[in-house]
Design a protein around this motif. Structure first.
Motif, PDB file in Angstrom:
ATOM      1  N   PRO A  34     -14.428  38.461 -63.070  1.00 28.55           N
ATOM      2  CA  PRO A  34     -13.051  38.373 -62.487  1.00 28.55           C
ATOM      3  C   PRO A  34     -12.320  37.342 -62.937  1.00 28.55           C
ATOM      4  O   PRO A  34     -13.047  35.908 -63.123  1.00 28.55           O
ATOM      5  N   ARG A  35     -11.098  37.250 -63.178  1.00 25.60           N
ATOM      6  CA  ARG A  35     -10.257  36.132 -63.609  1.00 25.60           C
ATOM      7  C   ARG A  35     -10.037  35.098 -62.508  1.00 25.60           C
ATOM      8  O   ARG A  35     -10.109  33.823 -63.067  1.00 25.60           O
ATOM      9  N   LEU A  36     -10.241  35.268 -61.322  1.00 27.79           N
ATOM     10  CA  LEU A  36     -10.690  34.309 -60.441  1.00 27.79           C
ATOM     11  C   LEU A  36     -12.165  33.949 -60.361  1.00 27.79           C
ATOM     12  O   LEU A  36     -12.837  34.533 -59.966  1.00 27.79           O
ATOM     13  N   ALA A  37     -12.128  32.688 -60.750  1.00 28.29           N
ATOM     14  CA  ALA A  37     -13.543  32.133 -60.940  1.00 28.29           C
ATOM     15  C   ALA A  37     -14.323  32.094 -59.622  1.00 28.29           C
ATOM     16  O   ALA A  37     -13.892  32.034 -58.447  1.00 28.29           O
ATOM     17  N   ILE A  38     -15.519  32.812 -59.835  1.00 25.08           N
ATOM     18  CA  ILE A  38     -16.352  32.708 -58.469  1.00 25.08           C
ATOM     19  C   ILE A  38     -16.431  31.488 -57.733  1.00 25.08           C
ATOM     20  O   ILE A  38     -16.815  30.466 -58.473  1.00 25.08           O
ATOM     21  N   GLY A  39     -16.284  31.462 -56.535  1.00 21.17           N
ATOM     22  CA  GLY A  39     -16.546  30.131 -55.872  1.00 21.17           C
ATOM     23  C   GLY A  39     -14.953  29.603 -55.364  1.00 21.17           C
ATOM     24  O   GLY A  39     -15.159  28.776 -54.736  1.00 21.17           O
ATOM     25  N   THR A  40     -14.067  30.036 -56.172  1.00 18.55           N
ATOM     26  CA  THR A  40     -12.727  29.295 -56.000  1.00 18.55           C
ATOM     27  C   THR A  40     -12.098  30.039 -54.672  1.00 18.55           C
ATOM     28  O   THR A  40     -12.523  31.020 -54.329  1.00 18.55           O
ATOM     29  N   PHE A  41     -11.199  29.271 -54.192  1.00 14.56           N
ATOM     30  CA  PHE A  41     -10.379  29.836 -53.029  1.00 14.56           C
ATOM     31  C   PHE A  41     -10.011  31.196 -53.071  1.00 14.56           C
ATOM     32  O   PHE A  41     -10.017  32.120 -52.263  1.00 14.56           O
ATOM     33  N   GLY A  42      -9.141  31.316 -54.332  1.00 16.85           N
ATOM     34  CA  GLY A  42      -8.604  32.808 -54.716  1.00 16.85           C
ATOM     35  C   GLY A  42      -9.797  33.576 -54.587  1.00 16.85           C
ATOM     36  O   GLY A  42      -9.365  34.896 -53.866  1.00 16.85           O
ATOM     37  N   HIS A  43     -10.814  33.565 -55.284  1.00 14.49           N
ATOM     38  CA  HIS A  43     -12.107  34.517 -55.335  1.00 14.49           C
ATOM     39  C   HIS A  43     -12.386  34.793 -53.916  1.00 14.49           C
ATOM     40  O   HIS A  43     -12.643  35.933 -53.502  1.00 14.49           O
ATOM     41  N   GLU A  44     -12.524  33.893 -53.049  1.00 13.18           N
ATOM     42  CA  GLU A  44     -13.092  33.949 -51.758  1.00 13.18           C
ATOM     43  C   GLU A  44     -12.078  35.009 -50.694  1.00 13.18           C
ATOM     44  O   GLU A  44     -12.513  35.559 -49.949  1.00 13.18           O
ATOM     45  N   VAL A  45     -10.896  34.509 -50.939  1.00 13.77           N
ATOM     46  CA  VAL A  45      -9.694  35.373 -50.280  1.00 13.77           C
ATOM     47  C   VAL A  45      -9.915  36.683 -50.638  1.00 13.77           C
ATOM     48  O   VAL A  45      -9.741  37.764 -49.442  1.00 13.77           O
ATOM     49  N   VAL A  46      -9.894  37.154 -51.938  1.00 13.28           N
ATOM     50  CA  VAL A  46     -10.137  38.681 -52.452  1.00 13.28           C
ATOM     51  C   VAL A  46     -11.395  39.127 -51.810  1.00 13.28           C
ATOM     52  O   VAL A  46     -11.544  40.206 -51.437  1.00 13.28           O
ATOM     53  N   GLU A  47     -12.555  38.215 -51.839  1.00 12.00           N
ATOM     54  CA  GLU A  47     -13.762  38.924 -51.277  1.00 12.00           C
ATOM     55  C   GLU A  47     -13.660  39.058 -49.938  1.00 12.00           C
ATOM     56  O   GLU A  47     -14.241  40.149 -49.414  1.00 12.00           O
ATOM     57  N   ILE A 190     -24.830  39.636 -57.372  1.00 14.84           N
ATOM     58  CA  ILE A 190     -24.138  39.635 -58.322  1.00 14.84           C
ATOM     59  C   ILE A 190     -23.460  38.526 -58.567  1.00 14.84           C
ATOM     60  O   ILE A 190     -23.348  38.210 -59.966  1.00 14.84           O
ATOM     61  N   ASP A 191     -22.628  37.939 -57.864  1.00 12.96           N
ATOM     62  CA  ASP A 191     -22.037  36.636 -57.903  1.00 12.96           C
ATOM     63  C   ASP A 191     -22.837  35.644 -58.590  1.00 12.96           C
ATOM     64  O   ASP A 191     -22.685  34.827 -59.380  1.00 12.96           O
ATOM     65  N   ALA A 192     -24.316  35.499 -57.874  1.00 11.17           N
ATOM     66  CA  ALA A 192     -25.022  34.536 -58.272  1.00 11.17           C
ATOM     67  C   ALA A 192     -25.521  34.738 -59.694  1.00 11.17           C
ATOM     68  O   ALA A 192     -25.631  34.017 -60.486  1.00 11.17           O
ATOM     69  N   LEU A 193     -25.658  36.025 -60.150  1.00 11.87           N
ATOM     70  CA  LEU A 193     -26.309  36.536 -61.721  1.00 11.87           C
ATOM     71  C   LEU A 193     -25.106  36.042 -62.381  1.00 11.87           C
ATOM     72  O   LEU A 193     -25.434  35.511 -63.522  1.00 11.87           O
ATOM     73  N   LYS A 194     -23.674  36.366 -62.051  1.00 10.56           N
ATOM     74  CA  LYS A 194     -22.651  36.082 -62.898  1.00 10.56           C
ATOM     75  C   LYS A 194     -22.321  34.557 -63.165  1.00 10.56           C
ATOM     76  O   LYS A 194     -22.174  34.195 -64.471  1.00 10.56           O
ATOM     77  N   THR A 195     -22.593  33.914 -61.906  1.00 10.94           N
ATOM     78  CA  THR A 195     -22.504  32.468 -62.194  1.00 10.94           C
ATOM     79  C   THR A 195     -23.429  31.902 -63.093  1.00 10.94           C
ATOM     80  O   THR A 195     -23.360  30.542 -63.877  1.00 10.94           O
TER      81      THR A 195
END
Length: 205
Positions: A34-47, A190-195
Motif C-alpha cells: 500500500p502507498r500508505l506505509a504499514i504502521g503509519t497513521f493513514g494506514h491505521e485509519v484505512v485499516e 500479512i502486514d507483518a510479512l510485508k514489513t
C-alpha cells in the motif's frame, strides 16, 4: 407456487469458488505494498475503516439469514433486508470482502476482493433469480419490478413485527461469520510479512 424444472443454486460450490479466488489473489496481496506505509497513521485509519465495513458485512449477513433462513426457496421473502434489495446476503458478503481488502491498507485491495466477490455472486444471484422466477411466477416478477437487484434502497424498508428463523441456517451463518472474522489475524500476519520483506511488485493507493 408454480411448478418448475429449474434447480436451485448449489451454495457449497459458490462458497468454494470464493475461497479459491481469495487464495489465488493471495500472492498479489503479499507482493503489492500500500502507498500508505504499514504502521503509519493513514494506514491505521484505512485499516479501521475496513474493519468497520467487515463488521457491517457480518452483521448484515446475520440479519438477512434471520429473515430467509426458515423459508429459503419455499416462500418469497419481501420483508426486512429483502424489502430493500433482492440479494441482501450477497450485498453484505461483498461489503465484508471489500472491508477485508481495505484492512490491507489500500482501496486497490478493496476493489480487488470486493469486485471479484461481486462478480461471483452476481452470476449466482442471476441463476437464483431464474429459479425463483420459475418457482413463484408473477409474484417474483412483481418483486423484480419493485425491489433493486443488488444495491439496497432504504426508502423501501418494511418488516413484520415477528420473524421465524431456522436455527440450522443461523448456525451455518455464524460459522461463515467466523470465516470472515478470521481475516483479522490473517491481515495482521500479512502486514507483518510485508514489513519484513524488501521486495514489492508495486505500490497502490
Amino acid at each position: 407456487m408454480a411448478a418448475t424444472s429449474v434447480l436451485p443454486v448449489d451454495q457449497k460450490k459458490r462458497i468454494l469458488v470464493i475461497r479459491i479466488v481469495f487464495l489465488a489473489a493471495l500472492p498479489l496481496i503479499l507482493f503489492v505494498q500500500p502507498r500508505l506505509a504499514i504502521g503509519t497513521f493513514g494506514h491505521e485509519v484505512v485499516e479501521a475503516a475496513g474493519l468497520m465495513l467487515l463488521l457491517v458485512g457480518v452483521l448484515g449477513r446475520l440479519w438477512s439469514i434471520l429473515y430467509v433462513g426458515a423459508v429459503k426457496n419455499q416462500e418469497l421473502m419481501r420483508s426486512g433486508p429483502y424489502s430493500m434489495t433482492r440479494n441482501p446476503l450477497y450485498f453484505f458478503s461483498t461489503l465484508g470482502m471489500a472491508g477485508i481488502g481495505l484492512m490491507l491498507g489500500a482501496a486497490f485491495f478493496a476493489v480487488l476482493l470486493g469486485g471479484l466477490t461481486f462478480a461471483i455472486l452476481y452470476v449466482t444471484a442471476t441463476r437464483e433469480a431464474a429459479f425463483l422466477r420459475a418457482t413463484f411466477g408473477e409474484a417474483y416478477t412483481a418483486y423484480e419490478r419493485d425491489v433493486p437487484f443488488f444495491w439496497p434502497d432504504p426508502r423501501l424498508y418494511k418488516s413484520s413485527d415477528t420473524v421465524t428463523f431456522n436455527s440450522r441456517a443461523l448456525r451455518n451463518t455464524l460459522f461463515d461469520a467466523l470465516g470472515f472474522l478470521v481475516a483479522i489475524p490473517i491481515v495482521e500476519l500479512i502486514d507483518a510479512l510485508k514489513t519484513s520483506m524488501d521486495f514489492a511488485l508495486f505500490t497502490v493507493f
